[in-house]
Scaffold this motif. Structure first.
Motif, PDB file in Angstrom:
ATOM      1  N   PHE A   1       0.848  -1.192   0.000  1.00  0.00           N
ATOM      2  CA  PHE A   1       0.000   0.000   0.000  1.00  0.00           C
ATOM      3  C   PHE A   1       0.884   1.243   0.000  1.00  0.00           C
ATOM      4  N   GLY A   2       0.253   2.352  -0.267  1.00  0.00           N
ATOM      5  CA  GLY A   2       0.941   3.638  -0.234  1.00  0.00           C
ATOM      6  C   GLY A   2       0.056   4.691   0.371  1.00  0.00           C
ATOM      7  N   TYR A   3       0.649   5.546   1.170  1.00  0.00           N
ATOM      8  CA  TYR A   3      -0.114   6.652   1.774  1.00  0.00           C
ATOM      9  C   TYR A   3       0.685   7.938   1.591  1.00  0.00           C
ATOM     10  N   GLY A   4       0.052   8.918   0.998  1.00  0.00           N
ATOM     11  CA  GLY A   4       0.714  10.193   0.751  1.00  0.00           C
ATOM     12  C   GLY A   4      -0.026  11.340   1.390  1.00  0.00           C
ATOM     13  N   ARG A   5       0.721  12.277   1.903  1.00  0.00           N
ATOM     14  CA  ARG A   5       0.138  13.481   2.492  1.00  0.00           C
ATOM     15  C   ARG A   5       1.067  14.650   2.224  1.00  0.00           C
ATOM     16  N   LYS A   6       0.516  15.650   1.566  1.00  0.00           N
ATOM     17  CA  LYS A   6       1.276  16.824   1.159  1.00  0.00           C
ATOM     18  C   LYS A   6       2.489  16.407   0.335  1.00  0.00           C
ATOM     19  N   ASN A   7       3.691  16.574   0.861  1.00  0.00           N
ATOM     20  CA  ASN A   7       4.895  16.354   0.073  1.00  0.00           C
ATOM     21  C   ASN A   7       5.603  15.041   0.394  1.00  0.00           C
ATOM     22  N   ILE A   8       4.992  14.201   1.220  1.00  0.00           N
ATOM     23  CA  ILE A   8       5.641  12.962   1.639  1.00  0.00           C
ATOM     24  C   ILE A   8       4.743  11.775   1.301  1.00  0.00           C
ATOM     25  N   THR A   9       5.352  10.704   0.767  1.00  0.00           N
ATOM     26  CA  THR A   9       4.633   9.469   0.473  1.00  0.00           C
ATOM     27  C   THR A   9       5.357   8.301   1.127  1.00  0.00           C
ATOM     28  N   PHE A  10       4.588   7.485   1.841  1.00  0.00           N
ATOM     29  CA  PHE A  10       5.134   6.275   2.477  1.00  0.00           C
ATOM     30  C   PHE A  10       4.590   5.068   1.733  1.00  0.00           C
ATOM     31  N   ASP A  11       5.493   4.158   1.324  1.00  0.00           N
ATOM     32  CA  ASP A  11       5.082   2.962   0.595  1.00  0.00           C
ATOM     33  C   ASP A  11       5.623   1.719   1.294  1.00  0.00           C
ATOM     34  N   TYR A  12       4.782   0.677   1.291  1.00  0.00           N
ATOM     35  CA  TYR A  12       5.196  -0.593   1.894  1.00  0.00           C
ATOM     36  C   TYR A  12       4.841  -1.728   0.945  1.00  0.00           C
ATOM     37  N   ALA A  13       5.764  -2.711   0.857  1.00  0.00           N
ATOM     38  CA  ALA A  13       5.521  -3.887   0.020  1.00  0.00           C
ATOM     39  C   ALA A  13       5.952  -5.130   0.774  1.00  0.00           C
TER      40      ALA A  13
ATOM     41  N   SER B   1      10.274  -7.779   3.434  1.00  0.00           N
ATOM     42  CA  SER B   1       9.594  -6.489   3.610  1.00  0.00           C
ATOM     43  C   SER B   1      10.381  -5.397   2.909  1.00  0.00           C
ATOM     44  N   ARG B   2       9.654  -4.490   2.271  1.00  0.00           N
ATOM     45  CA  ARG B   2      10.291  -3.377   1.580  1.00  0.00           C
ATOM     46  C   ARG B   2       9.584  -2.082   1.989  1.00  0.00           C
ATOM     47  N   ILE B   3      10.303  -1.122   2.421  1.00  0.00           N
ATOM     48  CA  ILE B   3       9.752   0.156   2.870  1.00  0.00           C
ATOM     49  C   ILE B   3      10.474   1.276   2.124  1.00  0.00           C
ATOM     50  N   SER B   4       9.711   2.214   1.616  1.00  0.00           N
ATOM     51  CA  SER B   4      10.332   3.378   0.970  1.00  0.00           C
ATOM     52  C   SER B   4       9.576   4.640   1.327  1.00  0.00           C
ATOM     53  N   ILE B   5      10.301   5.739   1.301  1.00  0.00           N
ATOM     54  CA  ILE B   5       9.741   7.065   1.573  1.00  0.00           C
ATOM     55  C   ILE B   5      10.168   7.989   0.448  1.00  0.00           C
ATOM     56  N   THR B   6       9.230   8.778  -0.038  1.00  0.00           N
ATOM     57  CA  THR B   6       9.506   9.736  -1.105  1.00  0.00           C
ATOM     58  C   THR B   6       9.178  11.138  -0.627  1.00  0.00           C
ATOM     59  N   PHE B   7      10.125  12.049  -0.808  1.00  0.00           N
ATOM     60  CA  PHE B   7       9.938  13.467  -0.477  1.00  0.00           C
ATOM     61  C   PHE B   7       9.898  14.255  -1.779  1.00  0.00           C
ATOM     62  N   ARG B   8       8.911  15.125  -1.915  1.00  0.00           N
ATOM     63  CA  ARG B   8       8.820  16.013  -3.074  1.00  0.00           C
ATOM     64  C   ARG B   8       8.917  17.448  -2.575  1.00  0.00           C
ATOM     65  N   PHE B   9       9.719  18.244  -3.231  1.00  0.00           N
ATOM     66  CA  PHE B   9       9.913  19.614  -2.759  1.00  0.00           C
ATOM     67  C   PHE B   9      10.224  20.525  -3.935  1.00  0.00           C
ATOM     68  N   GLY B  10      10.193  21.833  -3.657  1.00  0.00           N
ATOM     69  CA  GLY B  10      10.419  22.815  -4.714  1.00  0.00           C
ATOM     70  C   GLY B  10       9.145  23.109  -5.487  1.00  0.00           C
ATOM     71  N   ARG B  11       9.202  24.115  -6.322  1.00  0.00           N
ATOM     72  CA  ARG B  11       8.040  24.496  -7.131  1.00  0.00           C
ATOM     73  C   ARG B  11       7.822  23.503  -8.250  1.00  0.00           C
ATOM     74  N   SER B  12       6.558  23.257  -8.537  1.00  0.00           N
ATOM     75  CA  SER B  12       6.204  22.329  -9.596  1.00  0.00           C
ATOM     76  C   SER B  12       6.449  22.960 -10.961  1.00  0.00           C
ATOM     77  N   VAL B  13       6.918  22.126 -11.881  1.00  0.00           N
ATOM     78  CA  VAL B  13       7.070  22.562 -13.269  1.00  0.00           C
ATOM     79  C   VAL B  13       5.734  23.034 -13.822  1.00  0.00           C
ATOM     80  N   LEU B  14       4.655  22.359 -13.423  1.00  0.00           N
ATOM     81  CA  LEU B  14       3.318  22.720 -13.898  1.00  0.00           C
ATOM     82  C   LEU B  14       2.924  24.115 -13.439  1.00  0.00           C
ATOM     83  N   GLU B  15       3.296  24.458 -12.197  1.00  0.00           N
ATOM     84  CA  GLU B  15       2.983  25.798 -11.688  1.00  0.00           C
ATOM     85  C   GLU B  15       3.739  26.862 -12.481  1.00  0.00           C
ATOM     86  N   ARG B  16       5.034  26.601 -12.714  1.00  0.00           N
ATOM     87  CA  ARG B  16       5.822  27.575 -13.476  1.00  0.00           C
ATOM     88  C   ARG B  16       5.309  27.702 -14.905  1.00  0.00           C
TER      89      ARG B  16
END
Length: 509
Positions: A264-276, A286-301
């Motif tokens: 499953f995966g759970y994301g909130r704002k700029n952080i996503t937690f994934d487990y497999a 078991s596999r655990i990963s965390i993704t951080f997204r930051f900075g301005r979006s290309v789409l916004e620019r």
């Protein structure tokens, strides 16, 4: 004749650790990710997919495998300022520890060991440091590449390799269906204490979306030279905006199912937690990963750039130089070809500029044309038609204005304005007044009201139209509307005695 045992084997080849995967999201989907590759793990699965990344991303994976073996993956991705391309750095590492180290002495004559002693333990470590780049070359085609520095060590022995990968990602259905292809080790050069060669690895995957994009399904097929063909299938379902469930299976030719995956995966704002969780004949991992997204979006620019360019285009339109405004709109479309709003504006403006390339000047005619064009582009077609009619009435010989006016009227399902009849000085307004009076005489009061309304849309203070329309409502026995219209005439022209007499014939309020 010797038996080629590699034909039914899948492991044991150099760089085999790079077949494990990257990111708990993809691993929970059975490693079927080549045709998706839309997050930081694209550096591993399909560098061409980096063209989809719109913000900076950091992905970290930690996996516990079997027999004191750990697997790590780290990735950093940075998109370009204008989008459509991105580069990434990633590291993949597989480490196993706890192997017993033994030293021996042997008698060469008797070919027997004279002593066997334990000498601690040793480990095995393999890692790859990769630089990846992906770019959208045309609207639905992206290409990518990766340069990899691979190292391997077993106790005191070590070797390495420099390899290069190529990949592509094709959009088959407006982003809903995608096909990905990756070829690994298209170039490879070994170094160090080894005679191994890096095998060519080919992988192809396709993904598709269903149920209003809530369900994502994908299938991958991989083939390593001198190994069986492997297959992978998985899916992802969005239960909510933030929570997604995943499933997958993996297998290989001649061996059947090899692994089942869930997660499953759970994301909130700029952080996503994934487990497999992987279910294998050797056990579970078991596999655990965390993704951080930051900075301005290309789409916004990109959206900001589009808004600024549109504002400039409309400013040019206000001056009446429609050809220059068209060039500005086309330049805006080049910045964001998928923008539906810009596409619609370009299509609408094309209808205008092919007929009326300019409308410059402070006279009433050009001023009304500019007003009509701006209203039309802003979606207010009734105001656009009223303004265009007024412009045409000022210049009834202008066939181009009439042509553009008729196009707008047809789009709005309105009766087309016709060229004026009768003497040359008989303007379209005169024609409508004449037609309204004739309609009154013929008892076609609804026609008379419509003809007058066409004039009032352009000039709300046209006294003649107000008087005729008031007469039509009076004859329809609608004294309330007749009073309103005739009272308006008195307000405009208090000296109009004819209308004052008309009002006396109305029923008291």
């Amino acid at each position: 004749m010797p038996v080629q045992t590699w034909a039914t084997a899948t492991g044991g080849q150099p760089g085999e650790f790079l077949s494990y995967g990257a990111g708990a999201r993809s691993l929970a989907m059975g490693s079927a990710f080549t045709g998706i590759a839309d997050d930081g793990s694209a550096t591993y699965w399909n560098p061409a997919g980096l063209s989809q990344i719109t913000r900076k991303e950091i992905t970290m994976l930690k996996a516990t495998l079997f027999g004191d073996t750990t697997y790590d993956f780290y990735s950093f991705v940075r998109p370009s300022q204008k989008g459509k391309s991105a580069w990434g750095l990633s590291m993949t590492k597989l480490a196993s520890t706890g192997f017993e180290k033994v030293t021996t002495k042997a008698d060469t004559q008797s070919q027997t060991f004279t002593s066997v002693n334990t000498d601690g333990s040793f480990g095995v470590e393999e890692s790859a440091l990769s630089w990846s780049y992906g770019r959208k070359v045309i609207d639905k085609v992206s290409i990518g590449t990766a340069i990899n520095k691979i190292t391997r060590s077993v106790d005191t022995s070590s070797d390495g390799a420099m390899t290069a990968d190529l990949s592509t990602l094709l959009d088959l259905k407006d982003g809903k269906r995608r096909l990905g292809i990756t070829i690994r080790n298209i170039y490879a050069k070994m170094s160090g204490d080894t005679e191994d060669t890096m095998p060519l690895v080919m992988r192809m995957g396709i993904s598709d979306q269903y149920f209003k994009d809530r369900l994502l399904l994908s299938i991958d097929i991989d083939k390593t030279i001198r190994a069986n063909t492997g297959w992978h299938a998985g899916g992802e379902f969005g239960f909510t905006k933030n929570f997604k469930g995943r499933f997958g299976v993996q297998g290989e030719q001649g061996e059947g199912f090899r692994e089942t995956d869930v997660g499953f995966g759970y994301g909130r704002k700029n952080i996503t937690f994934d487990y497999a969780l992987g279910l294998h004949t050797l056990g579970t991992s078991s596999r655990i990963s965390i993704t951080f997204r930051f900075g301005r979006s290309v789409l916004e620019r990109r959206q900001e750039s589009v808004q600024k360019m549109l504002q400039k285009a409309f400013q040019v339109m206000e001056s009446g130089n429609f050809l220059v405004a068209q060039e500005q709109l086309l330049a805006t479309q080049d910045v964001d070809p998928a923008n539906k709003t810009v596409q619609a504006l370009v299509e609408k403006f094309q209808k205008i500029v092919t007929v009326v390339p300019s409308a410059m000047g402070k006279e009433e005619g050009p001023t009304m044309v500019r007003k009509a064009v701006l209203s039309y582009l802003n979606g207010d077609i009734k105001v656009a038609i009223a303004a265009m009619r007024q412009a045409y009435y000022k210049d009834p010989k202008n066939e181009k204005l009439l042509s553009l006016l008729n196009k707008m009227e047809a789009e709005a399902n309105m009766d087309k304005t016709e060229a004026p009849k009768g003497p040359e000085l008989f303007t379209p307004v005169d024609q409508k007044i004449f037609d309204a009076r004739q309609a009154i005489l013929e008892g076609k009061y609804d026609v008379a009201i419509k003809k007058c309304q066409d004039i009032l849309d352009i000039n709300p203070n046209d006294v003649t139209s107000l008087k005729i329309m008031g007469s039509a409502f009076f004859l329809l026995d609608d004294h309330v509307r007749a009073r309103k219209l005739w009272t308006r005439v008195i307000e405009i022209d208090p000296s109009d005695k004819e209308v004052s007499e008309f009002i006396k014939q109305l029923r008291p309020e």
